[in-house]
Enzyme design. Structure first.
Site, short mmCIF file in Angstrom:
data_model
loop_
_atom_site.label_atom_id
_atom_site.label_comp_id
_atom_site.label_asym_id
_atom_site.label_seq_id
_atom_site.Cartn_x
_atom_site.Cartn_y
_atom_site.Cartn_z
CG ASN A 109 -1.96 12.88 -0.09
OD1 ASN A 109 -3.11 12.64 0.24
ND2 ASN A 109 -1.38 12.34 -1.14
CB CYS A 134 5.36 7.80 12.40
SG CYS A 134 4.83 9.04 13.60
#
Length: 200
Positions: A109, A134
């Site tokens: 998601n 990230c």
């Protein structure tokens, strides 16, 4: 004082297997100390003033300092170690954090709104040089860079090829579907400063 002895060749090869280069700096009244420049995992240049990587650690800080970063876009919810935040503060680096949870298929998601906001920060040249990262520099970073490539009018096969180069065996079909379906229409009026952009 910083010394950058890296060459363009070093930067190109750092995507696959980052070599470390070293420089000598004067400290404590003339005593010299060797400083090693080690790029973060999955480090690469995306475009002029835009870089990508995995999560930097303390060994990467001398290298990051050579980039003259103004901003960092961090795509994870976890806080930074204190040493990294202190490095940002000491070097005047502004942090933009978008708390995108790490998800695994089939429960992926990626929030389009967060990616859209991160893209606006990335496209604003006042934030350049900027580092996007990230945890591993693969999925969340790959999605953001893939969406930037759409804005640059790259064809999907080239976008997916770049994504897969960084994600390796952990490439996700769902990430590539996210990139393909991502709506860039609200960003089309943004002034593009990419090296390959042309006025039309």
């Amino acid at each position: 004082m910083k010394v950058d002895n890296s060459t363009d060749d070093d930067m190109c090869h750092s995507v696959v297997s980052p070599p470390s280069s070293a420089g000598i700096v004067a400290v404590n009244g003339g005593v010299t100390e060797e400083v090693y420049y080690v790029p973060p995992f999955n480090f690469a240049m995306v475009d002029n003033g835009i870089f990508r990587s995995g999560f930097p650690d303390d060994t990467n800080l001398p290298f990051l300092q050579t980039l003259g970063l103004r901003s960092v876009i961090y795509l994870c919810p976890e806080p930074y170690p204190k040493s990294i935040t202190e490095f940002f503060e000491a070097n005047g680096i502004r942090l933009f954090q978008y708390a995108i949870e790490m998800c695994k298929e089939p429960f992926v998601n990626i929030p389009p709104d967060m990616i859209r906001e991160a893209m606006k920060v990335t496209l604003d040249t006042r934030n350049h040089p900027v580092l996007i990262h990230c945890k591993g520099g693969k999925h969340r970073t790959g999605c953001l860079v893939g969406c930037l490539r759409k804005l640059q009018r790259w064809c999907l096969s080239s976008i997916f090829d770049e994504y897969q180069r960084f994600a390796g065996v952990k490439a996700r079909i769902s990430d590539q579907r996210f990139i393909e379906m991502f709506d860039i229409s609200c960003l089309k009026n943004t002034s593009l400063q990419f090296s390959c952009s042309k006025k039309r």
